[in-house]
Design a protein around this motif. Structure first.
Motif, PDB file in Angstrom:
ATOM      1  N   ARG A   1      47.023  70.376  35.797  1.00  0.00           N
ATOM      2  CA  ARG A   1      45.742  70.528  35.107  1.00  0.00           C
ATOM      3  C   ARG A   1      45.087  71.871  35.398  1.00  0.00           C
ATOM      4  O   ARG A   1      44.441  72.457  34.534  1.00  0.00           O
ATOM      5  CB  ARG A   1      44.803  69.387  35.513  1.00  0.00           C
ATOM      6  N   ALA A   2      45.271  72.385  36.593  1.00  0.00           N
ATOM      7  CA  ALA A   2      44.656  73.662  36.955  1.00  0.00           C
ATOM      8  C   ALA A   2      45.233  74.821  36.154  1.00  0.00           C
ATOM      9  O   ALA A   2      44.615  75.891  36.083  1.00  0.00           O
ATOM     10  CB  ALA A   2      44.832  73.925  38.445  1.00  0.00           C
ATOM     11  N   GLN A   3      46.402  74.630  35.557  1.00  0.00           N
ATOM     12  CA  GLN A   3      47.041  75.697  34.777  1.00  0.00           C
ATOM     13  C   GLN A   3      46.856  75.517  33.265  1.00  0.00           C
ATOM     14  O   GLN A   3      47.437  76.262  32.482  1.00  0.00           O
ATOM     15  CB  GLN A   3      48.534  75.749  35.104  1.00  0.00           C
ATOM     16  N   HIS A   4      46.067  74.552  32.861  1.00  0.00           N
ATOM     17  CA  HIS A   4      45.886  74.329  31.425  1.00  0.00           C
ATOM     18  C   HIS A   4      45.115  75.475  30.782  1.00  0.00           C
ATOM     19  O   HIS A   4      44.116  75.953  31.313  1.00  0.00           O
ATOM     20  CB  HIS A   4      45.162  73.006  31.184  1.00  0.00           C
ATOM     21  N   ARG A   5      45.608  75.884  29.633  1.00  0.00           N
ATOM     22  CA  ARG A   5      45.019  76.983  28.882  1.00  0.00           C
ATOM     23  C   ARG A   5      44.813  76.527  27.430  1.00  0.00           C
ATOM     24  O   ARG A   5      45.214  75.433  27.039  1.00  0.00           O
ATOM     25  CB  ARG A   5      45.929  78.224  28.906  1.00  0.00           C
TER      26      ARG A   5
ATOM     27  N   PRO B   1      46.656  83.112  25.625  1.00  0.00           N
ATOM     28  CA  PRO B   1      46.193  81.881  26.261  1.00  0.00           C
ATOM     29  C   PRO B   1      45.079  82.176  27.270  1.00  0.00           C
ATOM     30  O   PRO B   1      45.193  83.113  28.068  1.00  0.00           O
ATOM     31  CB  PRO B   1      47.442  81.347  26.958  1.00  0.00           C
ATOM     32  N   PHE B   2      44.020  81.383  27.209  1.00  0.00           N
ATOM     33  CA  PHE B   2      42.867  81.571  28.094  1.00  0.00           C
ATOM     34  C   PHE B   2      42.463  80.243  28.717  1.00  0.00           C
ATOM     35  O   PHE B   2      42.722  79.172  28.165  1.00  0.00           O
ATOM     36  CB  PHE B   2      41.670  82.127  27.320  1.00  0.00           C
ATOM     37  N   VAL B   3      41.752  80.337  29.834  1.00  0.00           N
ATOM     38  CA  VAL B   3      41.179  79.143  30.456  1.00  0.00           C
ATOM     39  C   VAL B   3      40.001  78.647  29.630  1.00  0.00           C
ATOM     40  O   VAL B   3      39.840  77.454  29.398  1.00  0.00           O
ATOM     41  CB  VAL B   3      40.744  79.429  31.905  1.00  0.00           C
ATOM     42  N   THR B   4      39.151  79.567  29.170  1.00  0.00           N
ATOM     43  CA  THR B   4      37.901  79.180  28.521  1.00  0.00           C
ATOM     44  C   THR B   4      37.925  79.459  27.025  1.00  0.00           C
ATOM     45  O   THR B   4      38.623  80.366  26.543  1.00  0.00           O
ATOM     46  CB  THR B   4      36.706  79.927  29.136  1.00  0.00           C
ATOM     47  N   ALA B   5      37.102  78.700  26.311  1.00  0.00           N
ATOM     48  CA  ALA B   5      36.952  78.929  24.878  1.00  0.00           C
ATOM     49  C   ALA B   5      36.230  80.235  24.605  1.00  0.00           C
ATOM     50  O   ALA B   5      36.525  80.924  23.616  1.00  0.00           O
ATOM     51  CB  ALA B   5      36.192  77.761  24.256  1.00  0.00           C
ATOM     52  N   ARG B   6      35.297  80.608  25.471  1.00  0.00           N
ATOM     53  CA  ARG B   6      34.537  81.842  25.215  1.00  0.00           C
ATOM     54  C   ARG B   6      35.421  83.078  25.352  1.00  0.00           C
ATOM     55  O   ARG B   6      35.201  84.078  24.662  1.00  0.00           O
ATOM     56  CB  ARG B   6      33.310  81.924  26.127  1.00  0.00           C
TER      57      ARG B   6
ATOM     58  N   ASP C   1      47.416  72.424  26.220  1.00  0.00           N
ATOM     59  CA  ASP C   1      48.462  72.041  27.163  1.00  0.00           C
ATOM     60  C   ASP C   1      48.357  70.568  27.535  1.00  0.00           C
ATOM     61  O   ASP C   1      47.355  69.910  27.268  1.00  0.00           O
ATOM     62  CB  ASP C   1      48.345  72.877  28.444  1.00  0.00           C
ATOM     63  N   TRP C   2      49.407  70.078  28.195  1.00  0.00           N
ATOM     64  CA  TRP C   2      49.390  68.715  28.718  1.00  0.00           C
ATOM     65  C   TRP C   2      49.998  68.686  30.116  1.00  0.00           C
ATOM     66  O   TRP C   2      50.736  69.596  30.510  1.00  0.00           O
ATOM     67  CB  TRP C   2      50.107  67.754  27.780  1.00  0.00           C
ATOM     68  N   GLU C   3      49.690  67.612  30.846  1.00  0.00           N
ATOM     69  CA  GLU C   3      50.088  67.491  32.255  1.00  0.00           C
ATOM     70  C   GLU C   3      51.432  66.785  32.415  1.00  0.00           C
ATOM     71  O   GLU C   3      52.274  67.208  33.208  1.00  0.00           O
ATOM     72  CB  GLU C   3      49.007  66.725  33.012  1.00  0.00           C
ATOM     73  N   ASP C   4      51.624  65.715  31.687  1.00  0.00           N
ATOM     74  CA  ASP C   4      52.854  64.924  31.745  1.00  0.00           C
ATOM     75  C   ASP C   4      52.975  64.181  30.421  1.00  0.00           C
ATOM     76  O   ASP C   4      52.151  64.357  29.516  1.00  0.00           O
ATOM     77  CB  ASP C   4      52.858  63.964  32.946  1.00  0.00           C
ATOM     78  N   GLU C   5      54.000  63.364  30.298  1.00  0.00           N
ATOM     79  CA  GLU C   5      54.215  62.703  29.008  1.00  0.00           C
ATOM     80  C   GLU C   5      53.049  61.808  28.626  1.00  0.00           C
ATOM     81  O   GLU C   5      52.616  61.800  27.466  1.00  0.00           O
ATOM     82  CB  GLU C   5      55.510  61.894  29.023  1.00  0.00           C
ATOM     83  N   ALA C   6      52.519  61.055  29.573  1.00  0.00           N
ATOM     84  CA  ALA C   6      51.392  60.168  29.260  1.00  0.00           C
ATOM     85  C   ALA C   6      50.189  60.967  28.770  1.00  0.00           C
ATOM     86  O   ALA C   6      49.493  60.564  27.822  1.00  0.00           O
ATOM     87  CB  ALA C   6      51.026  59.336  30.488  1.00  0.00           C
ATOM     88  N   ASP C   7      49.936  62.117  29.395  1.00  0.00           N
ATOM     89  CA  ASP C   7      48.820  62.974  28.988  1.00  0.00           C
ATOM     90  C   ASP C   7      49.072  63.554  27.601  1.00  0.00           C
ATOM     91  O   ASP C   7      48.170  63.620  26.756  1.00  0.00           O
ATOM     92  CB  ASP C   7      48.650  64.083  30.025  1.00  0.00           C
TER      93      ASP C   7
END
Length: 445
Positions: free
Chosen positions: A30-34, A107-112, A187-193
């Motif tokens: 989750r910390a790497q989601h962009r 790819p960015f962390v934030t929408a802004r 992005d997603w974390e795992d298959e369930a996500d």
């Protein structure tokens, strides 16, 4: 989407598990989601209503040439062929088949951050376009003219698609030449996500279509749809577009997406600098090969890029339901989905916003959204109120996740509260002054 005629040699596909592993390899903590924005827009002459060809001193090619010295690496299919894209870092400027100018953002962390990159891109392109007498226009479908009046861009991939897709649907060329969209990738974390996010995107897409509907005209007349762009996709290819049944029956998974993709016909194969057009599904190609060549992972990557469901999986999940709109609503798209998908409480809340629908009910809901926009209803609920609550859920998510992104949602809250999709204001302006040049100037970025 690959730009190149060449392909990277890769491992032959020996099992479906290899295809599933492609999605597993895209999983990120989750910390790497962009997130990433894609923004297409039309290019028109200032004071004119005809599409702009690639060729000529004020053509699309000339616009790319003017932009290239700004730190970009020009991309050509061969050393002697024209520029078809510009690249700078992880940012790409490319062309859709009818000359729609597309930013595929970083790819960015934030929408802004994504919004700021898009604003900088628009300022740069407008500055390059002005001396050429060109303007950028934000609409989801060309409001004037027909496909016969639009020039094709000089990209070999589009030659193959131009030949293959009309065999699958009557409006395929309309999709390629006449439509323009904004998209966000998550992005997603795992298959369930991945399953939760993809299914939620699909379920909310009719609300998104209504909120972003901005294509009411076809050849200078009201089309009967506030998002005619969305209607076009009905007649592109039913095997590769729309909604997967698995989105709504509880069976969606990596494997469900792979099995669906395997049964879609191949649009092309890249071999020896050429685009071949085998008449087979990818499943059959995987079983039999083609002209002595086995299916490999590069072929699969190409194939995934030619599928167009409302929620598309590659190494990211793409949200595909929005018409091209002005920059503030484009930035808001990134904020909306960051707030809905990247905050767990918001994800839980968003899943409860709408009733659970069957596939047929979802299709009817989608048709309401594109025909009536925010004025439509779902089981007695006004779509503008549901859209407003969707935005409010996203805002609550952002206030927990990153409050600095939340103000980007203000424009969506205002649109939802007004009860009018952008397309309704386009129709009002057109009724007051049915002059093509005036309307395009009104919708200029």
């Amino acid at each position: 989407m690959s730009l190149d005629l060449k392909r990277t040699d890769s491992a032959p596909i020996t099992s479906v598990d290899m295809l599933l592993e492609g999605f597993r390899s895209a999983e990120k903590p989750r910390a790497q989601h962009r997130l990433g924005l894609e923004h297409e827009k039309f290019v028109y002459p200032v004071g004119g209503a005809r599409s702009v060809p690639y060729e000529g001193s004020s053509g699309i090619g000339a616009l790319l040439e003017r932009l290239a010295p700004g730190g970009y690496t020009p991309f050509r299919e061969t050393p002697d062929s024209p520029i078809i894209a510009l690249q700078k870092g992880m940012l790409t400027i490319s062309l859709e088949p009818g000359g729609q100018f597309e930013l595929s953002g970083s790819p960015f962390v934030t929408a802004r951050e994504a919004h700021a990159e898009n604003l900088a891109h628009l300022a740069e392109v407008k500055a390059a376009a002005a001396p050429l007498g060109l303007q950028l226009v934000a609409m989801g479908y060309r409001p004037f003219g027909t496909t016969d009046a639009v020039s094709w861009m000089p990209k070999t991939r589009y030659v193959a698609m131009r030949q293959s897709l009309p065999e699958r649907g009557a409006l395929a060329h309309h999709m390629m030449l006449m439509t323009s969209t904004v998209q966000v990738s998550m992005d997603w974390e795992d298959e369930a996500d991945c399953v939760r996010k993809t299914v939620l995107i699909a379920r909310l897409t009719p609300l998104l279509v209504a909120l972003y509907a901005n294509s009411p005209l076809r050849d200078g007349k009201p089309s009967g749809y506030l998002s005619f762009r969305s209607r076009v996709w009905d007649e592109v290819d039913p095997t590769r577009c729309g909604y997967l049944p698995a989105f709504f029956d509880g069976s969606f998974s990596y494997r469900a997406y792979v099995e669906w993709a395997l049964d879609a016909p191949i649009l092309f194969l890249r071999r020896n600098g050429q685009y071949l057009r085998p008449k087979m599904t990818f499943r059959r190609f995987m079983q039999e090969g083609y002209e002595g060549s086995p299916a490999d992972l590069s072929d699969w990557t190409d194939h995934l890029s030619t599928l167009f469901p409302e929620a598309r999986l590659k190494k990211i999940v793409e949200v595909r339901g929005a018409d091209c709109v002005p920059a503030d609503m484009t930035g808001a798209l990134a904020a909306l989905w960051r707030g809905l998908l990247y905050d767990r409480a918001a994800l839980d809340e968003a899943e409860r916003l709408l009733p659970r629908l069957t596939l047929e009910q979802q299709r009817a809901f989608h048709d309401t959204g594109r025909r009536e926009g925010l004025a439509g209803r779902l089981e007695g609920h006004e779509l503008h109120r549901l859209a407003g609550e969707m935005v409010a859920i996203a805002r609550r998510g952002l206030l927990r996740l990153d409050p600095a992104d939340a103000p980007l949602l203000d424009v969506l809250a205002e649109v939802a509260a007004s009860g009018k999709s952008p397309a309704q204001r386009v129709l009002e302006a057109w009724e007051k002054n049915p002059n093509p040049e005036t309307l395009l100037a009104r919708c200029a970025l």
